[in-house]
Design a protein around this motif. Sequence first.
Motif: not given
Length: 276
Positions: A1-10, A98-104, A110-116
């Motif tokens: 796969m040329a493009n990884a699947h991006l999972i963001v925990f937020a 894995d994102t911080p528990g605050r607005d950042d 990261a969320v704008e680029r997430a697949d999941t």
Amino acid sequence: MANAHLIVFANEKGGSGKSTTAVHTAVALASAGRRVAALDLDHRQRTFGRYLDNRALTVKKTGVELPTPAHETLDPAKHDVAERIAHWRDQVDVIIVDTPGRDDAQARAAVERADTLVTPINDSFVDLDLIGQVDPETYRIRRPSFYAEIVWDARKVRAKADGGTVDWVVLRNRLQHIEARNMKRVAAALGELSKRVGFRVIPGLSERVIFRELFPKGLTLLDLKAIGQEAGLAHVAARQELREMISGLALPDWLKGKAPMLQTAGLDIAGAPVAA
């Protein structure tokens, strides 16, 4: 796969089990033979990064080979999350953030680029308030909250950038084993809100002592047999929860299947942290 699947925990609320579920997801996918990169955006707390650092030390001390993602912790003063995601895109199969528990700003990028996008919440109205305000008399949803608006904006950015979509998953952690009235009310409110703002709801992990015990060695529920620890009934039940959680994420089939481990130049599968 040329493009990884991006999972963001937020989740902008702390204490929801975000880092624990992120680590278990990363290790589960690595155990399935996938090349995984893990990025910790919380350079102050570093729970995700320290968990994987501990895992690398356990591998070194015991000589037991444990599937371990390549990982790095990003300092916003030194790194740009968009650049680091782009760096890993063609090197691995999946990127876990894995994102911080605050607005950042980095977390939003990261969320704008997430697949999941995975938003873990504790099974309570306190955590539900992050994404939807509940009427105190009827327990019906009055309106979406600020975080739902943030995700909505991120989805618009993603669609405009490449036409892609963000699959938003709300993960109910610390579910009670005995169904109570409050649990039913939370479930009903989540179901109503999911239709209004567009997310899926799946069960996560229960509150278990073992998760706190595993952290110092960087171990997960999937590692007990490898380190010679016999699994009790509670551990078996916890592993089943993990399997159901991974299944509920509905990731692409090519991510979940068993496959030979692939080695990529510059990717330390053995577990050493990757230099930025």
